[in-house]
Design an enzyme around this catalytic site. Structure first.
Site, PDB file in Angstrom:
ATOM      1  CB  CYS A  50     -27.014  32.880  10.832  1.00 37.33           C
ATOM      2  SG  CYS A  50     -26.975  32.141  12.475  1.00 37.33           S
ATOM      3  CG  HIS A  59     -42.639  20.791   9.968  1.00 36.10           C
ATOM      4  ND1 HIS A  59     -43.147  20.906  11.250  1.00 36.10           N
ATOM      5  CD2 HIS A  59     -41.735  19.791  10.002  1.00 36.10           C
ATOM      6  CE1 HIS A  59     -42.577  19.997  12.020  1.00 36.10           C
ATOM      7  NE2 HIS A  59     -41.703  19.316  11.300  1.00 36.10           N
ATOM      8  CD  GLU A 115     -32.273  32.770  15.951  1.00 36.03           C
ATOM      9  OE1 GLU A 115     -32.605  33.392  14.945  1.00 36.03           O
ATOM     10  OE2 GLU A 115     -31.087  32.588  16.261  1.00 36.03           O
TER      11      GLU A 115
END
Length: 139
Positions: A23, A71, A129
């Site tokens: 990550c 986005h 997530e």
């Protein structure tokens, strides 16, 4: 006790600063945000009589909050060099700067705080997530 639940989602990229693992690299998620309202009594007057709150108001507020990140590349303030940020902006990337490390836990607290600040009787926010992993923040 009465409660309502609604959810919204957004697609965004992020990375974790000072993390040693996958990550730390730029990656994306379909972030799913589930918010809960709770209060002892229903409203007694007006158009919201016998409701916690109008679902349209609740759904709209959460949708507006998640839409702000949709986005985009969510970046913790101070985590990238100024010239990197300038280059990304010059290339036309949509950046969402936040004053916290971009963990699901911090997003849950962020959305909780924004809903509470808007006057909603928020009791909990879950941020997923992945379909199987979520962080929870309760006030």
């Amino acid at each position: 006790m009465y409660g309502l639940k609604t959810e919204s989602s957004f697609d965004a990229a992020h990375f974790l600063t000072d993390y040693h693992g996958k990550c730390e690299n730029l990656h994306g998620h379909r972030w799913r945000v589930v918010a809960y309202l709770e209060q002892e009594e229903l409203q007694t007057q007006g158009t919201h009589k016998d409701m916690v709150i109008d679902f349209a108001d609740f759904k709209g507020a959460l949708r507006d909050l998640t839409e702000a990140f949709d986005h985009s590349f969510v970046v913790e303030e101070g985590s990238l060099a100024p010239d990197t940020l300038a280059c990304l902006e010059r290339e036309g990337f949509s950046l969402s700067m936040v004053p916290f490390r971009t963990t699901a836990e911090n997003f849950a607290r962020y959305f909780y705080g924004k809903l509470a600040d808007a006057g909603f009787p928020v009791s909990q926010v879950d941020v997923y997530e992945t379909p199987n992993n979520c962080a929870i923040y309760r006030g």
